[in-house]
Design a protein around this motif. Structure first.
Motif, mmCIF file in Angstrom:
data_model
loop_
_atom_site.group_PDB
_atom_site.id
_atom_site.type_symbol
_atom_site.label_atom_id
_atom_site.label_comp_id
_atom_site.label_asym_id
_atom_site.label_seq_id
_atom_site.Cartn_x
_atom_site.Cartn_y
_atom_site.Cartn_z
ATOM 1 N N THR A 39 32.504 -23.797 -17.373
ATOM 2 C CA THR A 39 33.008 -25.240 -17.547
ATOM 3 C C THR A 39 34.410 -25.158 -18.237
ATOM 4 O OG1 THR A 39 31.955 -25.807 -19.536
ATOM 5 C CG2 THR A 39 30.741 -26.209 -17.668
ATOM 6 N N ARG A 52 25.844 -26.015 -17.598
ATOM 7 C CA ARG A 52 26.101 -27.547 -17.104
ATOM 8 C C ARG A 52 26.782 -27.607 -15.825
ATOM 9 N NH1 ARG A 52 30.047 -30.347 -21.202
ATOM 10 N NH2 ARG A 52 31.715 -29.692 -19.749
ATOM 11 N N ASN A 53 26.341 -28.445 -14.765
ATOM 12 C CA ASN A 53 26.761 -28.579 -13.427
ATOM 13 C C ASN A 53 26.781 -27.206 -12.678
ATOM 14 O OD1 ASN A 53 26.862 -31.433 -13.986
ATOM 15 N ND2 ASN A 53 28.978 -31.026 -14.700
ATOM 16 N N HIS A 72 28.079 -23.163 -19.618
ATOM 17 C CA HIS A 72 28.905 -24.133 -20.713
ATOM 18 C C HIS A 72 28.954 -23.345 -22.016
ATOM 19 C CE1 HIS A 72 30.182 -27.740 -22.570
ATOM 20 N NE2 HIS A 72 29.010 -27.619 -23.420
#
Length: 106
Positions: A27, A96-97, A101
């Protein structure tokens, strides 16, 4: 070993010198902790990975994976021209997504 999420599998399989590919596994505000230092953001992570690639030549082979406390921990056998080689290291990832992360290497 079980199938790893794409970002983690790509990170582990990418040549250490390919900093662009590695950076895009993370990220924008990701954090990496390695050797007592913290690197935050894609640019810092790319710089960290480039420095590691120029200082040491090594191979990393994942040998196990497990989930623990919301993290995916991949154990890899790492061999190269660094102090203490060879060693089994734990790479503790959070996603994350679908991107990394946090990564803590110990």
């Amino acid at each position: 070993m079980r199938d790893l999420p794409k970002a983690i599998a790509t990170y582990l399989a990418t040549d250490p010198g390919d900093t662009d590919t590695v950076a895009h596994c993370f990220t924008e505000d990701a954090t990496v902790r390695d050797e007592g230092k913290t690197h935050t953001g894609r640019a810092a992570i790319s710089t960290w990975r480039a420095k590691t690639a120029t200082e040491y030549q090594y191979t990393s082979t994942p040998i196990a994976a497990r989930s623990e406390d919301g993290r995916l921990i991949v154990t890899a056998h790492v061999e190269g021209n660094f102090p203490g080689s060879p060693v089994d290291l734990d790479y503790a990832f959070t996603l994350r997504n679908d991107l990394i992360h946090t990564l803590e290497i110990s």
